[in-house]
Design a protein around this motif. Structure first.
Motif, PDB file in Angstrom:
ATOM      1  N   SER A 258       0.910  -1.288   0.024  1.00 24.78           N
ATOM      2  CA  SER A 258       0.027   0.111   0.033  1.00 24.78           C
ATOM      3  C   SER A 258       0.860   1.171  -0.010  1.00 24.78           C
ATOM      4  N   GLU A 259       0.471   2.378  -0.808  1.00 23.36           N
ATOM      5  CA  GLU A 259       1.184   3.619  -0.786  1.00 23.36           C
ATOM      6  C   GLU A 259       0.905   4.406   0.635  1.00 23.36           C
ATOM      7  N   ILE A 260      -0.094   4.199   1.197  1.00 24.01           N
ATOM      8  CA  ILE A 260      -0.222   4.713   2.485  1.00 24.01           C
ATOM      9  C   ILE A 260       0.508   4.320   3.683  1.00 24.01           C
ATOM     10  N   ILE A 261       1.182   3.067   3.437  1.00 29.87           N
ATOM     11  CA  ILE A 261       2.136   2.448   4.824  1.00 29.87           C
ATOM     12  C   ILE A 261       3.200   3.478   4.831  1.00 29.87           C
ATOM     13  N   PRO A 262       4.174   3.634   3.855  1.00 29.90           N
ATOM     14  CA  PRO A 262       5.270   4.657   3.965  1.00 29.90           C
ATOM     15  C   PRO A 262       4.961   5.951   4.650  1.00 29.90           C
ATOM     16  N   THR A 263       3.806   6.586   4.247  1.00 26.47           N
ATOM     17  CA  THR A 263       3.489   7.791   4.905  1.00 26.47           C
ATOM     18  C   THR A 263       3.079   7.817   6.186  1.00 26.47           C
ATOM     19  N   VAL A 264       2.694   6.591   6.903  1.00 25.79           N
ATOM     20  CA  VAL A 264       2.356   6.353   8.257  1.00 25.79           C
ATOM     21  C   VAL A 264       3.654   6.146   8.962  1.00 25.79           C
ATOM     22  N   ARG A 265       4.459   5.272   8.048  1.00 27.40           N
ATOM     23  CA  ARG A 265       5.797   4.895   8.888  1.00 27.40           C
ATOM     24  C   ARG A 265       6.673   6.252   9.272  1.00 27.40           C
ATOM     25  N   ALA A 266       6.489   7.126   8.245  1.00 27.17           N
ATOM     26  CA  ALA A 266       7.426   8.412   8.291  1.00 27.17           C
ATOM     27  C   ALA A 266       6.967   9.295   9.682  1.00 27.17           C
ATOM     28  N   ASN A 267       5.811   9.010  10.645  1.00 28.10           N
ATOM     29  CA  ASN A 267       5.656   9.806  11.959  1.00 28.10           C
ATOM     30  C   ASN A 267       6.199   8.747  13.039  1.00 28.10           C
ATOM     31  N   GLY A 268       6.868   7.510  12.625  1.00 28.05           N
ATOM     32  CA  GLY A 268       7.574   6.875  13.771  1.00 28.05           C
ATOM     33  C   GLY A 268       6.588   5.425  14.023  1.00 28.05           C
ATOM     34  N   ILE A 269       5.680   5.154  13.495  1.00 26.66           N
ATOM     35  CA  ILE A 269       4.821   4.144  13.426  1.00 26.66           C
ATOM     36  C   ILE A 269       5.501   2.839  12.815  1.00 26.66           C
ATOM     37  N   THR A 270       6.012   1.927  13.657  1.00 22.94           N
ATOM     38  CA  THR A 270       6.489   0.511  13.032  1.00 22.94           C
ATOM     39  C   THR A 270       5.580  -0.615  12.913  1.00 22.94           C
ATOM     40  N   HIS A 271       4.646  -0.695  13.619  1.00 18.21           N
ATOM     41  CA  HIS A 271       3.494  -1.811  13.530  1.00 18.21           C
ATOM     42  C   HIS A 271       1.956  -1.095  13.655  1.00 18.21           C
ATOM     43  N   ALA A 272       1.289  -2.010  13.116  1.00 13.87           N
ATOM     44  CA  ALA A 272      -0.146  -1.611  13.021  1.00 13.87           C
ATOM     45  C   ALA A 272      -0.928  -2.945  13.452  1.00 13.87           C
ATOM     46  N   HIS A 273      -2.102  -2.480  14.128  1.00 15.61           N
ATOM     47  CA  HIS A 273      -3.177  -3.513  14.404  1.00 15.61           C
ATOM     48  C   HIS A 273      -4.306  -3.257  13.265  1.00 15.61           C
ATOM     49  N   ILE A 274      -4.234  -4.372  12.507  1.00 16.50           N
ATOM     50  CA  ILE A 274      -5.353  -4.226  11.155  1.00 16.50           C
ATOM     51  C   ILE A 274      -6.662  -4.945  11.506  1.00 16.50           C
ATOM     52  N   VAL A 275      -7.700  -4.122  11.456  1.00  5.99           N
ATOM     53  CA  VAL A 275      -8.980  -4.363  12.007  1.00  5.99           C
ATOM     54  C   VAL A 275     -10.037  -4.416  10.967  1.00  5.99           C
ATOM     55  N   PRO A 276     -10.824  -5.602  10.787  1.00  5.35           N
ATOM     56  CA  PRO A 276     -11.833  -5.567   9.885  1.00  5.35           C
ATOM     57  C   PRO A 276     -13.135  -4.801  10.445  1.00  5.35           C
ATOM     58  N   ALA A 277     -13.878  -4.159   9.489  1.00  2.00           N
ATOM     59  CA  ALA A 277     -15.015  -3.440   9.786  1.00  2.00           C
ATOM     60  C   ALA A 277     -16.229  -3.878   9.368  1.00  2.00           C
ATOM     61  N   GLY A 278     -17.542  -3.528   9.933  1.00  2.00           N
ATOM     62  CA  GLY A 278     -18.830  -3.947   9.668  1.00  2.00           C
ATOM     63  C   GLY A 278     -19.474  -3.842  10.665  1.00  2.00           C
ATOM     64  N   ASN A 279     -20.610  -4.727  10.953  1.00  2.00           N
ATOM     65  CA  ASN A 279     -21.393  -4.665  12.132  1.00  2.00           C
ATOM     66  C   ASN A 279     -21.531  -6.185  12.496  1.00  2.00           C
ATOM     67  N   GLY A 280     -21.702  -6.396  13.938  1.00  2.00           N
ATOM     68  CA  GLY A 280     -21.898  -7.541  14.600  1.00  2.00           C
ATOM     69  C   GLY A 280     -20.342  -8.279  14.775  1.00  2.00           C
ATOM     70  N   LEU A 281     -20.169  -9.526  14.554  1.00  2.00           N
ATOM     71  CA  LEU A 281     -18.958 -10.129  14.768  1.00  2.00           C
ATOM     72  C   LEU A 281     -18.078 -10.240  13.568  1.00  2.00           C
ATOM     73  N   VAL A 282     -17.272  -9.273  13.304  1.00  2.00           N
ATOM     74  CA  VAL A 282     -16.722  -8.881  11.850  1.00  2.00           C
ATOM     75  C   VAL A 282     -15.510  -9.529  11.360  1.00  2.00           C
ATOM     76  N   GLY A 283     -14.954 -10.221  12.551  1.00  2.00           N
ATOM     77  CA  GLY A 283     -13.771 -11.133  12.109  1.00  2.00           C
ATOM     78  C   GLY A 283     -12.597 -11.053  13.141  1.00  2.00           C
ATOM     79  N   GLN A 284     -11.369 -11.459  12.432  1.00  2.00           N
ATOM     80  CA  GLN A 284     -10.038 -11.432  13.426  1.00  2.00           C
ATOM     81  C   GLN A 284      -9.247 -10.333  12.925  1.00  2.00           C
ATOM     82  N   SER A 285      -8.344  -9.864  13.751  1.00  2.00           N
ATOM     83  CA  SER A 285      -7.388  -8.889  13.299  1.00  2.00           C
ATOM     84  C   SER A 285      -5.946  -9.557  13.565  1.00  2.00           C
ATOM     85  N   VAL A 286      -5.073  -8.639  13.165  1.00  2.00           N
ATOM     86  CA  VAL A 286      -3.851  -9.393  13.066  1.00  2.00           C
ATOM     87  C   VAL A 286      -2.770  -8.028  13.078  1.00  2.00           C
ATOM     88  N   LEU A 287      -1.686  -8.453  13.836  1.00  3.06           N
ATOM     89  CA  LEU A 287      -0.466  -7.240  13.997  1.00  3.06           C
ATOM     90  C   LEU A 287       0.409  -7.379  13.099  1.00  3.06           C
TER      91      LEU A 287
END
Length: 400
Positions: free
Chosen positions: A105-134
């Motif tokens: 993703s082109e977004i990832i390098p712009t986020v890293r530039a502010n010191g963020i090394t890791h991200a918690h990736i979370v699904p969206a929606g309603n109810g039980l939406v699924g599993q996240s990943v670090l």
């Protein structure tokens, strides 16, 4: 921007100011990295064959961890084909955000530039939406990026705004009760399946119920997205009923429910640091003071900044908490070690021997947008390329 190769040579950072997130601030201190780990910290360190970098006058922090994001799931929000953050239906525990994560993703390098090394990736929606990943934010594929699966996400139903008429309000209440009833039915069925599996009495495997088993075994957390007090209390009752590890996401009213949450060892990912008040009669600065209220209630918490491209504002969201009563040390912990612990990682988020060498070198205070100036970023000892599309466009039009 090519992902960095694994660290092969020892690296010695000399004379920096280390913000440890565990043992205060260490001034004029050296830090030695080998094989992707911090192996020593102290004065006048030496290491044979190490690359030496003078960081005198620089500020060194643990890598920041962005919680509750859709980085790598959303690219351009107005282009539907680039948005892959959720599925239809209200019970999708077998769905994992890792499946759709785009490490390129082109977004990832712009986020890293502010010191963020890791991200918690979370699904969206309603109810039980699924599993996240670090994930780490410097990788070729999800296989390179993935650190760990973290748990299931349940978006607790709520009425955002009462309808105008009594008839419509009654309809809203009926729909809300039906949605909550569905949650309890799904959890009851999943728990019965878990008990049958444990007893070796399953007649047939079911993919959705299989995905719920780590919750009941406490190998995964249940992240409940809820803000209002009644929703948080209902989530706590559900967690208590099944003995689940509960993390409230959003958590606007979590400080009001501190006794209940502390009783079941729950924690909070607070995501409203740059938001307006939830209610019209709340004090205008309440969203910014809530982290200090959580700290005063001894409720474990971290600060998240929900979104994708705008996740880069995470350090400035934490800065808002500092300006409204939270100490700098606790604010740093809220976006580093506290986040790591909530996601089941015991060797991240701290500058100390034995921890992963995820760190940020800044020319100034990382919480200050006028000073911070991230100059280098390391993930597991790998020096990450900080070039990004924003910088490229800046240079392009600077030379127009």
């Amino acid at each position: 921007m090519v992902p960095a190769p694994p660290q092969t040579q020892a690296l010695l950072l000399k004379g920096g100011t280390l913000y440890t997130a565990a043992d205060g601030v260490l001034i004029n201190t050296d830090l030695l990295i080998e094989h992707g780990k911090i192996v020593a910290m102290g004065k006048q360190l030496a290491a044979n064959n190490a690359e030496v970098i003078d960081v005198s006058g620089k500020h060194i922090y643990p890598g920041l961890i962005a919680l509750n994001t859709q980085i790598g799931l959303n690219e351009i929000s107005m282009v539907r084909s680039t948005v892959d953050s959720g599925e239809i239906g209200s019970f999708n525990p077998e769905i994992s955000s890792a499946t759709a994560f785009n490490a390129d993703s082109e977004i990832i390098p712009t986020v890293r530039a502010n010191g963020i090394t890791h991200a918690h990736i979370v699904p969206a929606g309603n109810g039980l939406v699924g599993q996240s990943v670090l994930v780490n934010l410097d990788a070729w594929t999800i296989d390179d990026a993935k650190v760990a699966a973290t748990g299931q996400h349940l978006v607790w139903p709520a009425i955002d705004a009462p309808a105008a008429t009594q008839e419509e309000r009654e309809k809203q209440a009926t729909e809300l009760n039906e949605q909550i009833s569905d949650i309890h039915k799904n959890f009851a069925a999943s728990f019965h399946y878990y008990q049958a599996a444990k007893a070796g009495a399953l007649a047939q495997k079911q993919q959705s119920y299989d995905a719920m088993q780590p919750l009941f075994e406490r190998r995964a957390s249940l992240f409940v997205h809820a803000d209002k007090l009644n929703s948080i209390e209902s989530a706590a009752a559900l967690a208590r009923q099944y003995g689940l590890k509960l993390i409230i996401v959003g958590g606007y009213d979590a400080w009001r429910a501190a006794d209940i949450l502390n009783e079941i060892n729950a924690s909070v990912i607070y995501t409203h640091m740059l938001s307006m008040p939830l209610r019209h009669d709340d004090p205008i600065d309440l969203p910014y003071r809530i982290p200090s209220l959580l700290a005063a209630a001894n409720l474990p918490f971290a600060i998240g900044f929900s979104g994708d491209w705008d996740t880069r504002n995470l350090p400035f969201a934490a800065a808002q908490a500092i300006s409204h009563g939270l100490s700098s040390e606790l604010s740093l912990q809220a976006i580093t070690v506290n986040a790591a612990i909530m996601l089941g990682q015991q060797d991240m988020g701290v500058l100390a021997p034995g921890y992963r060498a995820n760190l940020v070198i800044s020319k100034g205070d990382i919480f200050d947008p006028k000073q911070h100036g991230v100059e280098a970023l390391f993930i597991d000892g790998r020096l990450v390329d900080l070039n990004n599309r924003h910088k490229q466009l800046y240079q392009k039009y600077l030379n127009r």
